[in-house]
Write a protein that holds these residues in place. Structure first.
Motif, PDB file in Angstrom:
ATOM      1  N   LYS A 122      36.806  94.319  35.987  1.00  0.00           N
ATOM      2  CA  LYS A 122      36.412  95.475  34.401  1.00  0.00           C
ATOM      3  C   LYS A 122      37.649  95.515  33.259  1.00  0.00           C
ATOM      4  O   LYS A 122      36.583  95.302  32.260  1.00  0.00           O
ATOM      5  CB  LYS A 122      35.862  96.661  35.092  1.00  0.00           C
ATOM      6  CG  LYS A 122      34.885  97.205  36.157  1.00  0.00           C
ATOM      7  CD  LYS A 122      33.372  96.522  35.849  1.00  0.00           C
ATOM      8  CE  LYS A 122      32.563  96.720  36.934  1.00  0.00           C
ATOM      9  NZ  LYS A 122      31.593  96.580  36.886  1.00  0.00           N
ATOM     10  N   TYR A 125      36.989  91.514  31.833  1.00  0.00           N
ATOM     11  CA  TYR A 125      35.427  91.536  31.294  1.00  0.00           C
ATOM     12  C   TYR A 125      35.980  92.692  30.330  1.00  0.00           C
ATOM     13  O   TYR A 125      34.414  92.270  29.834  1.00  0.00           O
ATOM     14  CB  TYR A 125      34.994  91.237  32.364  1.00  0.00           C
ATOM     15  CG  TYR A 125      34.992  90.077  32.535  1.00  0.00           C
ATOM     16  CD1 TYR A 125      34.645  89.095  32.628  1.00  0.00           C
ATOM     17  CD2 TYR A 125      34.940  90.314  34.846  1.00  0.00           C
ATOM     18  CE1 TYR A 125      35.156  87.939  33.309  1.00  0.00           C
ATOM     19  CE2 TYR A 125      34.835  89.511  35.327  1.00  0.00           C
ATOM     20  CZ  TYR A 125      34.815  88.406  34.864  1.00  0.00           C
ATOM     21  OH  TYR A 125      34.381  86.984  35.451  1.00  0.00           O
ATOM     22  N   GLU A 127      33.989  95.278  29.937  1.00  0.00           N
ATOM     23  CA  GLU A 127      33.467  96.104  29.623  1.00  0.00           C
ATOM     24  C   GLU A 127      33.213  97.432  29.507  1.00  0.00           C
ATOM     25  O   GLU A 127      34.335  98.986  29.964  1.00  0.00           O
ATOM     26  CB  GLU A 127      33.026  95.884  31.260  1.00  0.00           C
ATOM     27  CG  GLU A 127      31.509  96.562  31.789  1.00  0.00           C
ATOM     28  CD  GLU A 127      31.224  96.674  33.221  1.00  0.00           C
ATOM     29  OE1 GLU A 127      29.734  97.738  33.387  1.00  0.00           O
ATOM     30  OE2 GLU A 127      31.477  95.852  33.537  1.00  0.00           O
ATOM     31  N   THR A 128      32.734  97.922  28.834  1.00  0.00           N
ATOM     32  CA  THR A 128      32.702  99.549  28.130  1.00  0.00           C
ATOM     33  C   THR A 128      31.655 100.413  28.468  1.00  0.00           C
ATOM     34  O   THR A 128      30.349  99.697  29.087  1.00  0.00           O
ATOM     35  CB  THR A 128      32.268  99.229  26.879  1.00  0.00           C
ATOM     36  OG1 THR A 128      31.633  98.692  26.234  1.00  0.00           O
ATOM     37  CG2 THR A 128      33.781  98.808  26.460  1.00  0.00           C
ATOM     38  N   THR A 129      31.359 101.342  28.448  1.00  0.00           N
ATOM     39  CA  THR A 129      30.005 102.812  29.513  1.00  0.00           C
ATOM     40  C   THR A 129      28.936 101.930  28.532  1.00  0.00           C
ATOM     41  O   THR A 129      29.478 101.581  26.697  1.00  0.00           O
ATOM     42  CB  THR A 129      29.868 104.034  29.386  1.00  0.00           C
ATOM     43  OG1 THR A 129      30.459 104.703  27.926  1.00  0.00           O
ATOM     44  CG2 THR A 129      31.376 104.105  30.279  1.00  0.00           C
ATOM     45  N   GLN A 133      31.458 104.045  24.947  1.00  0.00           N
ATOM     46  CA  GLN A 133      31.175 102.798  24.800  1.00  0.00           C
ATOM     47  C   GLN A 133      33.269 102.646  25.156  1.00  0.00           C
ATOM     48  O   GLN A 133      33.960 102.242  25.080  1.00  0.00           O
ATOM     49  CB  GLN A 133      32.083 102.554  23.911  1.00  0.00           C
ATOM     50  CG  GLN A 133      30.262 101.567  22.539  1.00  0.00           C
ATOM     51  CD  GLN A 133      30.068 101.029  23.252  1.00  0.00           C
ATOM     52  OE1 GLN A 133      30.661  99.509  24.153  1.00  0.00           O
ATOM     53  NE2 GLN A 133      28.599 100.416  24.019  1.00  0.00           N
ATOM     54  N   VAL A 136      35.400 100.676  31.299  1.00  0.00           N
ATOM     55  CA  VAL A 136      35.231 101.100  32.504  1.00  0.00           C
ATOM     56  C   VAL A 136      35.843 101.386  33.495  1.00  0.00           C
ATOM     57  O   VAL A 136      36.052 102.024  34.752  1.00  0.00           O
ATOM     58  CB  VAL A 136      34.068  99.975  33.210  1.00  0.00           C
ATOM     59  CG1 VAL A 136      33.218  99.967  34.298  1.00  0.00           C
ATOM     60  CG2 VAL A 136      32.304 100.556  32.666  1.00  0.00           C
ATOM     61  N   TRP A 137      36.953 100.668  33.167  1.00  0.00           N
ATOM     62  CA  TRP A 137      37.873 100.446  34.407  1.00  0.00           C
ATOM     63  C   TRP A 137      38.965 101.809  33.878  1.00  0.00           C
ATOM     64  O   TRP A 137      39.947 101.641  35.279  1.00  0.00           O
ATOM     65  CB  TRP A 137      38.906  98.956  33.823  1.00  0.00           C
ATOM     66  CG  TRP A 137      40.517  99.305  32.371  1.00  0.00           C
ATOM     67  CD1 TRP A 137      39.238  99.241  31.066  1.00  0.00           C
ATOM     68  CD2 TRP A 137      41.226  99.918  31.976  1.00  0.00           C
ATOM     69  NE1 TRP A 137      40.611  99.378  30.179  1.00  0.00           N
ATOM     70  CE2 TRP A 137      41.721  99.735  30.658  1.00  0.00           C
ATOM     71  CE3 TRP A 137      42.132 100.824  33.478  1.00  0.00           C
ATOM     72  CZ2 TRP A 137      42.954 100.975  30.764  1.00  0.00           C
ATOM     73  CZ3 TRP A 137      43.133 101.132  33.009  1.00  0.00           C
ATOM     74  CH2 TRP A 137      43.895 101.575  31.469  1.00  0.00           C
TER      75      TRP A 137
END
Length: 175
Positions: A122, A125, A127-129, A133, A136-137
């Motif tokens: 996460k 890459y 990645e966000t919610t 936003q 995610v990590w």
């Protein structure tokens, strides 16, 4: 040495349980604020719902669950079916406790390892919610802290149950 390890494991478990409780209180407070804000918005009195409250709740509840696992492990409070336990002798029950604690240690270790790898993915890459936003990590990291504490406490519980099995500690040492 065992007394020190016991004190450390108990401290880790207790601290993580308190942190988990505080996380739950924060999630509850934010949820209430979001609901009240949404309810008062039509009257012109509220700021509206908190943006991304679902994302925040999801991360917070996951972190809290992982924070409670060490306490549950140190207290032997996981769900158990004791249907045949009275029929078995003390020795067999103590052996089963060792096997169960080894299994919990394995599960905790694999869970922490996989959360760590997931967190790295996460992070890599970005990645966000969906709504807030949030990265995610960060949710993975919050859960990973509890998972590592769970693995450490589970390792101690293996030692504790082996001591009972071998007669180095009375059975009452297992709560």
């Amino acid at each position: 040495m065992y007394a020190l390890l016991s004190w450390i494991a108990e401290g880790i478990a207790r601290t993580m349980a308190i942190i988990g409780g505080l996380i739950l209180l924060a999630v509850i407070g934010l949820t209430v604020a979001s609901i009240v804000g949404r309810a008062l918005l039509p009257l012109g009195l509220g700021l509206g719902p908190i943006k991304g409250i679902y994302d925040i709740t999801e991360i917070g509840i996951a972190a809290a669950v992982f924070a409670f696992l060490p306490w549950c492990q140190i207290r032997n409070a996981h769900a158990a079916v004791d249907l045949f336990k009275p029929a078995f002798g003390d020795r067999l029950n103590h052996l089963l406790n060792v096997v169960i604690d080894l299994g919990m240690f394995a599960i905790a270790s694999v869970g922490a390892w996989r959360l760590y790898l997931g967190m790295l993915d996460k992070l890599r890459y970005g990645e966000t919610t969906l709504i807030a936003q949030l990265p995610v990590w960060q949710g993975y990291l919050a859960s990973l802290i509890g998972a590592v504490a769970f693995a450490l406490v589970a390792a101690f519980c293996v030692l504790r149950s082996v001591r009972v099995l071998t007669g180095f500690a009375p059975a009452k040492d297992i709560s």
